[in-house]
Design a protein around this motif. Structure first.
Motif, PDB file in Angstrom:
ATOM      1  N   LEU A 114       0.834  -1.203   0.000  1.00 22.01           N
ATOM      2  CA  LEU A 114       0.000   0.000   0.000  1.00 22.01           C
ATOM      3  C   LEU A 114       0.869   1.254   0.000  1.00 22.01           C
ATOM      4  CD1 LEU A 114      -2.922   1.012   0.174  1.00 22.01           C
ATOM      5  CD2 LEU A 114      -2.708   0.955   2.663  1.00 22.01           C
ATOM      6  N   ALA A 115       1.963   1.245   0.763  1.00 18.91           N
ATOM      7  CA  ALA A 115       2.870   2.392   0.767  1.00 18.91           C
ATOM      8  C   ALA A 115       3.533   2.573  -0.589  1.00 18.91           C
ATOM      9  CB  ALA A 115       3.923   2.207   1.859  1.00 18.91           C
ATOM     10  N   GLY A 116       3.915   1.450  -1.206  1.00 21.03           N
ATOM     11  CA  GLY A 116       4.536   1.545  -2.514  1.00 21.03           C
ATOM     12  C   GLY A 116       3.627   2.125  -3.585  1.00 21.03           C
ATOM     13  N   ARG A 117       2.339   2.026  -3.368  1.00 23.99           N
ATOM     14  CA  ARG A 117       1.371   2.610  -4.312  1.00 23.99           C
ATOM     15  C   ARG A 117       1.565   4.108  -4.433  1.00 23.99           C
ATOM     16  NH1 ARG A 117      -1.702   3.219  -8.341  1.00 23.99           N
ATOM     17  NH2 ARG A 117      -3.960   3.264  -8.168  1.00 23.99           N
ATOM     18  N   PHE A 118       2.085   4.756  -3.363  1.00 22.59           N
ATOM     19  CA  PHE A 118       2.275   6.213  -3.355  1.00 22.59           C
ATOM     20  C   PHE A 118       3.752   6.588  -3.255  1.00 22.59           C
ATOM     21  CE2 PHE A 118      -1.883   5.190  -1.652  1.00 22.59           C
ATOM     22  CZ  PHE A 118      -2.720   6.012  -2.392  1.00 22.59           C
ATOM     23  N   ASN A 119       4.632   5.651  -3.607  1.00 22.52           N
ATOM     24  CA  ASN A 119       6.076   5.877  -3.591  1.00 22.52           C
ATOM     25  C   ASN A 119       6.599   6.186  -2.187  1.00 22.52           C
ATOM     26  OD1 ASN A 119       6.373   5.503  -6.408  1.00 22.52           O
ATOM     27  ND2 ASN A 119       5.708   7.603  -6.774  1.00 22.52           N
ATOM     28  N   TRP A 120       5.957   5.603  -1.177  1.00 19.81           N
ATOM     29  CA  TRP A 120       6.477   5.673   0.181  1.00 19.81           C
ATOM     30  C   TRP A 120       7.229   4.362   0.460  1.00 19.81           C
ATOM     31  CZ3 TRP A 120       0.909   6.887   2.225  1.00 19.81           C
ATOM     32  CH2 TRP A 120       0.510   8.143   1.746  1.00 19.81           C
ATOM     33  N   THR A 121       8.124   4.402   1.421  1.00 22.32           N
ATOM     34  CA  THR A 121       8.895   3.199   1.761  1.00 22.32           C
ATOM     35  C   THR A 121       8.775   2.911   3.254  1.00 22.32           C
ATOM     36  OG1 THR A 121      10.918   4.488   2.096  1.00 22.32           O
ATOM     37  CG2 THR A 121      10.553   3.568  -0.099  1.00 22.32           C
ATOM     38  N   ILE A 122       8.836   1.628   3.590  1.00 19.91           N
ATOM     39  CA  ILE A 122       8.765   1.192   4.981  1.00 19.91           C
ATOM     40  C   ILE A 122      10.004   0.354   5.285  1.00 19.91           C
ATOM     41  CG2 ILE A 122       7.568  -0.296   6.617  1.00 19.91           C
ATOM     42  CD1 ILE A 122       4.970   0.550   5.492  1.00 19.91           C
ATOM     43  N   SER A 123      10.668   0.671   6.383  1.00 20.45           N
ATOM     44  CA  SER A 123      11.832  -0.103   6.834  1.00 20.45           C
ATOM     45  C   SER A 123      11.667  -0.423   8.307  1.00 20.45           C
ATOM     46  CB  SER A 123      13.121   0.679   6.592  1.00 20.45           C
ATOM     47  OG  SER A 123      13.096   1.910   7.300  1.00 20.45           O
ATOM     48  N   ILE A 124      12.303  -1.522   8.741  1.00 20.84           N
ATOM     49  CA  ILE A 124      12.169  -1.995  10.117  1.00 20.84           C
ATOM     50  C   ILE A 124      13.557  -2.260  10.688  1.00 20.84           C
ATOM     51  CG2 ILE A 124      11.233  -3.789  11.616  1.00 20.84           C
ATOM     52  CD1 ILE A 124       9.025  -4.249   9.663  1.00 20.84           C
ATOM     53  N   ASP A 125      13.772  -1.761  11.903  1.00 23.22           N
ATOM     54  CA  ASP A 125      14.998  -2.038  12.654  1.00 23.22           C
ATOM     55  C   ASP A 125      14.571  -2.563  14.018  1.00 23.22           C
ATOM     56  OD1 ASP A 125      17.563  -2.196  13.543  1.00 23.22           O
ATOM     57  OD2 ASP A 125      17.740  -0.067  14.023  1.00 23.22           O
ATOM     58  N   SER A 126      15.000  -3.783  14.340  1.00 21.80           N
ATOM     59  CA  SER A 126      14.489  -4.407  15.562  1.00 21.80           C
ATOM     60  C   SER A 126      15.589  -5.183  16.272  1.00 21.80           C
ATOM     61  CB  SER A 126      13.329  -5.349  15.223  1.00 21.80           C
ATOM     62  OG  SER A 126      12.761  -5.904  16.389  1.00 21.80           O
ATOM     63  N   THR A 127      15.494  -5.206  17.607  1.00 16.08           N
ATOM     64  CA  THR A 127      16.415  -5.969  18.442  1.00 16.08           C
ATOM     65  C   THR A 127      15.598  -6.841  19.387  1.00 16.08           C
ATOM     66  OG1 THR A 127      18.033  -4.179  18.375  1.00 16.08           O
ATOM     67  CG2 THR A 127      18.314  -5.846  20.089  1.00 16.08           C
ATOM     68  N   PRO A 128      15.830  -8.145  19.406  1.00 15.97           N
ATOM     69  CA  PRO A 128      15.041  -9.020  20.285  1.00 15.97           C
ATOM     70  C   PRO A 128      15.139  -8.584  21.745  1.00 15.97           C
ATOM     71  CG  PRO A 128      16.303 -10.325  18.720  1.00 15.97           C
ATOM     72  CD  PRO A 128      16.780  -8.920  18.586  1.00 15.97           C
ATOM     73  N   GLY A 129      13.964  -8.474  22.396  1.00 15.24           N
ATOM     74  CA  GLY A 129      13.912  -8.115  23.806  1.00 15.24           C
ATOM     75  C   GLY A 129      14.050  -6.647  24.093  1.00 15.24           C
ATOM     76  N   GLN A 130      14.364  -5.814  23.079  1.00 17.41           N
ATOM     77  CA  GLN A 130      14.566  -4.384  23.309  1.00 17.41           C
ATOM     78  C   GLN A 130      13.536  -3.518  22.601  1.00 17.41           C
ATOM     79  OE1 GLN A 130      18.580  -3.064  22.680  1.00 17.41           O
ATOM     80  NE2 GLN A 130      19.479  -4.930  23.563  1.00 17.41           N
ATOM     81  N   GLY A 131      13.025  -3.988  21.493  1.00 17.67           N
ATOM     82  CA  GLY A 131      12.012  -3.204  20.815  1.00 17.67           C
ATOM     83  C   GLY A 131      12.213  -3.121  19.312  1.00 17.67           C
ATOM     84  N   THR A 132      11.322  -2.361  18.678  1.00 16.92           N
ATOM     85  CA  THR A 132      11.295  -2.264  17.222  1.00 16.92           C
ATOM     86  C   THR A 132      11.080  -0.823  16.803  1.00 16.92           C
ATOM     87  OG1 THR A 132      10.377  -4.496  17.040  1.00 16.92           O
ATOM     88  CG2 THR A 132      10.117  -3.063  15.129  1.00 16.92           C
ATOM     89  N   ARG A 133      11.715  -0.443  15.708  1.00 15.46           N
ATOM     90  CA  ARG A 133      11.483   0.869  15.098  1.00 15.46           C
ATOM     91  C   ARG A 133      11.043   0.652  13.660  1.00 15.46           C
ATOM     92  NH1 ARG A 133      16.352   4.866  15.203  1.00 15.46           N
ATOM     93  NH2 ARG A 133      15.582   5.083  17.352  1.00 15.46           N
ATOM     94  N   VAL A 134       9.858   1.123  13.334  1.00 15.30           N
ATOM     95  CA  VAL A 134       9.318   1.043  11.980  1.00 15.30           C
ATOM     96  C   VAL A 134       9.271   2.455  11.427  1.00 15.30           C
ATOM     97  CG1 VAL A 134       7.439   0.259  10.519  1.00 15.30           C
ATOM     98  CG2 VAL A 134       7.941  -0.952  12.644  1.00 15.30           C
ATOM     99  N   THR A 135       9.859   2.643  10.235  1.00 15.95           N
ATOM    100  CA  THR A 135       9.946   3.981   9.644  1.00 15.95           C
ATOM    101  C   THR A 135       9.174   4.018   8.330  1.00 15.95           C
ATOM    102  OG1 THR A 135      12.140   4.303  10.613  1.00 15.95           O
ATOM    103  CG2 THR A 135      11.499   5.785   8.818  1.00 15.95           C
ATOM    104  N   LEU A 136       8.215   4.922   8.257  1.00 20.36           N
ATOM    105  CA  LEU A 136       7.508   5.210   7.007  1.00 20.36           C
ATOM    106  C   LEU A 136       8.109   6.487   6.448  1.00 20.36           C
ATOM    107  CD1 LEU A 136       5.196   4.814   4.955  1.00 20.36           C
ATOM    108  CD2 LEU A 136       3.772   6.224   6.458  1.00 20.36           C
ATOM    109  N   LYS A 137       8.792   6.351   5.305  1.00 27.83           N
ATOM    110  CA  LYS A 137       9.469   7.497   4.713  1.00 27.83           C
ATOM    111  C   LYS A 137       8.769   7.916   3.445  1.00 27.83           C
ATOM    112  CE  LYS A 137      14.102   9.198   3.621  1.00 27.83           C
ATOM    113  NZ  LYS A 137      15.548   8.875   3.519  1.00 27.83           N
ATOM    114  N   PHE A 138       8.603   9.215   3.259  1.00 28.22           N
ATOM    115  CA  PHE A 138       7.924   9.751   2.087  1.00 28.22           C
ATOM    116  C   PHE A 138       8.734  10.953   1.569  1.00 28.22           C
ATOM    117  CE2 PHE A 138       5.794  10.753   6.124  1.00 28.22           C
ATOM    118  CZ  PHE A 138       6.142  12.094   6.288  1.00 28.22           C
ATOM    119  N   PRO A 139       8.464  11.399   0.342  1.00 25.77           N
ATOM    120  CA  PRO A 139       9.180  12.562  -0.175  1.00 25.77           C
ATOM    121  C   PRO A 139       9.034  13.752   0.770  1.00 25.77           C
ATOM    122  CG  PRO A 139       7.935  11.508  -1.912  1.00 25.77           C
ATOM    123  CD  PRO A 139       7.534  10.841  -0.642  1.00 25.77           C
TER     124      PRO A 139
END
Length: 432
Positions: free
Chosen positions: A404-429
């Protein structure tokens, strides 16, 4: 196509021509050497026979002496060296010998006969030149003939494979939703279109038509199902809104209505995502989207979800405003994506904090939840994938969210560490 069939065929035919030329030239050289040796032997023997015949009629007959033939006759008991016979001839002994001397090739015949020994040296001035030129001319003719045949064979083979190469190149650039079937018609293909190419083209056209049919059916079903689901969902939301306004509603019923509303919103998110993805072949309708406002709504929905999960007291969900971007896109698509990311963070964070950070060109959802190891992180965007340790699951999968993000040229990336948490980034122009 850097390694297409025409180039591979050209390399094969060039290699074939080179090997054929080498083989032919080698055979001609061997045949020339053998023929020259045989001619030389016959020539020397003929000269010797003629000398012995003449010597039998005339004992004073001299041995042959010309530019090409030098003869020495040594009577029995005489000293060969004293008569001027070269020492190399005397040392050679009876028989045929190849002389290793500078200049033209030379052969020696030492033969005993009535009354003495004959030394006969033959020098092949003319034969060497004729043999060399004959070999060169024959080699050039063979090279030309083999090259011409190989070139003609390559041209014929290229004409036969060119339609397949052109068809493969055309199919490789097809849009699966709108394949150009006319481009692989036999009349549009270069080269010689044979029966096999027509069969292949027919099979590809049939496959493309079936694929188009499947895509149309999927798209039509998604649209119709999504539209059909909108009406009952609207009825559910309106009814729950009316019931929640009742001041006499018991708290227990209020919590049940909240769960119904969250479930209805989850279903609406799924329906909205399906509708947007079902219109992938249509122009994208854009509007001005106030990202901070959409993120705030996602945080509000996440707060309701935490209450439902019973984690609102131990999980701190906050909105961090670092910018107020306004971008051109789909507000509903942005809402669906952010709501899903916040839902995921709420579902997998039992205690700690969740931050929704709005920046100039991105929105980050940070949590202190269970996190993901490398194996799960590599497959998290695969459709229908769920790690064994993650149970439950609500709303959309991350595969659909990224699509769905790619439909509008947005990108999603994930950085995660077990037991510590997750960061999800939605990047757009970068917004204005």
């Amino acid at each position: 196509m850097p390694q297409g069939l025409p180039r591979k065929l050209r390399r094969v035919f060039v290699l074939q021509a080179v090997l054929a030329i080498i083989a032919v030239v080698t055979c001609m050289y061997v045949a020339t050497v053998f023929a020259r040796g045989q001619i030389a032997s016959d020539w020397m023997q003929a000269e010797a026979d003629r000398f012995w015949q003449e010597l039998a009629r005339d004992p004073a007959y001299p041995p042959p002496w010309t530019q090409s033939v030098n003869g020495y006759f040594v009577p029995e008991g005489a000293d060969a060296l004293a008569l001027g016979v070269p020492a190399t001839f005397v040392e050679a002994g009876p028989g045929r010998h190849l002389l290793r001397e500078p200049g033209p090739s030379q052969r020696l015949l030492v033969q005993d006969g009535p009354g003495g020994r004959l030394y006969l040296r033959v020098t092949f001035h003319l034969m060497d030149r004729v043999g060399s030129w004959s070999l060169v001319i024959a080699a050039l003719v063979a090279m030309g003939a083999i090259g011409a045949v190989s070139w003609l064979s390559y041209r014929i083979a290229r004409r036969m494979v060119l339609p397949v190469t052109a068809m493969a190149s055309e199919v490789a650039h097809w849009d699966p939703r709108q394949p150009d079937l006319d481009a692989i018609e036999p009349g549009q293909l270069p080269g010689e279109v044979g029966r096999e190419v027509r069969l292949l083209g027919g099979a590809i056209r049939g496959l493309a038509e079936r694929s188009q049919s499947f895509i149309r059916r999927e798209r039509d079903f998604t649209r119709e199902a999504s539209h059909e689901l909108r009406t009952p969902l609207t009825v559910v939301r309106v009814a729950t809104d009316m019931l929640r306004r009742d001041p006499e509603l018991p708290p227990r019923m209020q919590r049940s209505l909240d769960r119904v509303q969250v479930a209805a919103r989850d279903m609406e998110a799924v329906v909205d995502a399906l509708l947007i993805l079902a219109r992938e072949d249509e122009p994208v309708a854009t509007e001005e989207v106030e990202v901070l406002e959409v993120a705030a709504e996602a945080v509000r929905i996440g707060t309701v979800l935490l209450d439902e999960l019973g984690n609102s007291a131990v999980v701190d969900l906050t909105l961090v405003e670092r910018a107020t971007p306004v971008l051109s896109g789909s507000r509903r698509a942005m809402a669906v994506i952010l709501e899903q990311l916040v839902r995921n963070a709420c579902t997998f964070t039992a205690a700690g904090r969740i931050e929704v950070v709005v920046g100039d060109d991105r929105v980050e959802v940070n949590d202190t939840g269970v996190g993901m190891d490398r194996d799960v992180l590599e497959r998290v965007f695969e459709p229908f994938y769920r790690a064994d340790q993650y149970v439950g699951g609500r709303g959309l999968g991350l595969a659909v969210v990224r699509r769905l993000a790619g439909r509008f040229n947005w990108t999603i990336s994930i950085d995660s560490t077990p037991g510590q948490g997750t960061r999800v980034t939605l990047k757009f122009p970068r917004a204005r």
